[in-house]
Scaffold this motif. Sequence first.
Motif, PDB file in Angstrom:
ATOM      1  N   ARG A   1     -14.048  24.446  38.572  1.00 23.81           N
ATOM      2  CA  ARG A   1     -13.313  24.945  37.422  1.00 23.81           C
ATOM      3  C   ARG A   1     -14.154  25.951  36.638  1.00 23.81           C
ATOM      4  O   ARG A   1     -13.700  27.033  36.286  1.00 23.81           O
ATOM      5  CB  ARG A   1     -12.944  23.744  36.547  1.00 23.81           C
ATOM      6  CG  ARG A   1     -12.758  24.019  35.089  1.00 23.81           C
ATOM      7  CD  ARG A   1     -11.338  24.321  34.822  1.00 23.81           C
ATOM      8  NE  ARG A   1     -11.056  24.455  33.411  1.00 23.81           N
ATOM      9  CZ  ARG A   1     -10.111  25.260  32.960  1.00 23.81           C
ATOM     10  NH1 ARG A   1      -9.415  25.977  33.791  1.00 23.81           N
ATOM     11  NH2 ARG A   1      -9.859  25.343  31.677  1.00 23.81           N
TER      12      ARG A   1
ATOM     13  N   ASP B   1     -16.753  27.584  37.705  1.00 26.23           N
ATOM     14  CA  ASP B   1     -17.038  28.744  38.546  1.00 26.23           C
ATOM     15  C   ASP B   1     -15.839  29.697  38.563  1.00 26.23           C
ATOM     16  O   ASP B   1     -16.004  30.911  38.583  1.00 26.23           O
ATOM     17  CB  ASP B   1     -17.390  28.292  39.971  1.00 26.23           C
ATOM     18  CG  ASP B   1     -18.058  29.402  40.765  1.00 26.23           C
ATOM     19  OD1 ASP B   1     -19.063  29.944  40.266  1.00 26.23           O
ATOM     20  OD2 ASP B   1     -17.575  29.749  41.845  1.00 26.23           O
ATOM     21  N   ALA B   2     -14.637  29.119  38.541  1.00 23.03           N
ATOM     22  CA  ALA B   2     -13.424  29.940  38.546  1.00 23.03           C
ATOM     23  C   ALA B   2     -13.297  30.745  37.259  1.00 23.03           C
ATOM     24  O   ALA B   2     -12.706  31.819  37.235  1.00 23.03           O
ATOM     25  CB  ALA B   2     -12.194  29.058  38.733  1.00 23.03           C
ATOM     26  N   ALA B   3     -13.856  30.209  36.174  1.00 25.96           N
ATOM     27  CA  ALA B   3     -13.765  30.893  34.888  1.00 25.96           C
ATOM     28  C   ALA B   3     -14.772  32.031  34.780  1.00 25.96           C
ATOM     29  O   ALA B   3     -14.725  32.821  33.850  1.00 25.96           O
ATOM     30  CB  ALA B   3     -13.980  29.894  33.748  1.00 25.96           C
TER      31      ALA B   3
END
Lengths: 285, 315
Positions: B106, B108-110
């Motif tokens: 999560r 890392d996705a941001a």
Amino acid sequence: MSAAELLLVKNPPRARVSTRFLRSELKIIFGRRRNLAGMGVLAVVPVILAVAVRVSAPGQGDGPPFVSAITGNGLFVAFAALALELPLFLPLAVSAISGDAVAGEANLGTLRYLLAIPAGRTRLLVIKYAAIVIFALAATFLVAIVGVIMGLALFGGGDMTLLSGTQTSMADGMWRLALSSLYLAAQFSALGAIGLFVSTLTEQPIGATIAIVLVNVFMFILDSISQLAWLHPWLLTHWWTAFADLLRDPIATESIKRGLITALVYASVFWLAAWARLSTKDISS
Amino acid sequence: MTSAIADSAPVLTSGLTKRFRRQIAVDRIDLEVPDGAVYGFLGPNGSGKTTTIRMLLGLISPTAGEISLFGSSLRAGAPAVLRRVGSLVEGPAFHPYLSGRANLARLDAADRYSNPRDSRSRIDSALDRVGLLAAAEKRYRAYSLGMRQRLAIANALLMPRDLLVLDEPTNGLDPQGTREVRHLITELARAGATVLVSSHLLAEVEQICSHVGVMYEGRLVAQAPLSELRSSTVQTVRVDTDRSEEAAQVLAELGLSDIAISPGYVTATLGEVAVEKIMPNLVNADVPVLGFAVLQPSLEDVFVFLTGEGFDVSG
């Protein structure tokens, strides 16, 4: 400077444009058991409605809007379910999601880690709001689709008699249902913008959700006081029932247009308010 | 050190101040973390360390003063320079119903700068570095405090970073975990990263830091390389002898102060007296010396010397 650093200066890593953050947001919303249970409740209403009408004696007239038309065409289960869930269930679902958007992350403390990445405050609000809009669409279409399935299963389809008395095809009826769902999703998205703003004010997601529901109910109350007629066109909820205009022939566009403009104004104003709030806020949670 | 180096220092603040409604949490501090340093940011609870760290990460905005990270100013929220900074701020915080791995995915996705293609392998290696790979699929809510802390450190290591800001990284860890984190920090520094590590445990920081900054009631009361800070403080000598009275007399004649006589030994503050003069004088005075030592002040001593107070919570 090391060789690696020199390389970094020459080729600074570029920010990527990707839907990854949004997808991760949606995964959190739609992966959470609480939210799935909420959507289950939304889906149960058209089921109960269809079964109740099916098992009761035909011609028992008075009930919620559209209900008497259900026996004529199953599509009306969807319209009736939307009308039933419009005052509380659907707005409540959107309030829960939007209230949680920022306040939930602040409450867990994950907001500080997202912002330290840095995810970017404006970008965070764009993603959060996009997820709210997608949830509003999903919730509204869920009710409509379950309604269609139950209606067609229990009452069948075929030509449809519109509110203005004219007959239209099944395909046209489906099209009008899709437009109605889109219209309502737009309205709930505007409520979601209010929710996003409220969510930036607190670190208590439940408190935020309650506040948004209160705002919603308050608008309904104001809308019901006829002495305040001058105020009514300015209330977001005043235009919600206008989706029934999509069931006239020809479609009465006046209220629909006003409703969409009102929703757009509410959404813009409150999204900007949320932005103004979050972009200057000290994150001390 | 030339000014060019100072300009690109990983952390440089001038007159940094944060005032909350009534009280000044951080009071005109000039922090300088040199490139490659392991900077121990010390102070009792409530001295302004975390507020300072939050300002460095763009989470709260300063009331006054400037922050620059690697030479770029940190105005207007959180600019791109923060991507070079990995952080652990005020304890771990994750989604309780997601697994450790899902929580890292999560975050890392941001991150706009992370590559989705190697996300999985970066997450795995970060989890591995903190010894959490075996518990990667467990829900965060089932983690112990120590595991949570490790996950927060793993988050700071998801991407290669030039600066790591670790706020109380060993909080909640057992002695073994504390040792591992100390080792990890040393390792990161050896690989070229600069580390700013805050702690209220002086002994812990003492073992790994090259530089130290001491906060007290919102002010930065000292900032220097650790060795310099130590030698600037009073040094104590200790003479083990069975004739303490006579030893004390010799030390007094030499000009040492704060002489304390105990059965079996004498301690005194060295002051300006040259250490090498002490032994010959004791021998000349026929004092039997059983042992002699110049005591290195512990950070605790340094702290007490700087603030005049013990290392307690300041209000």
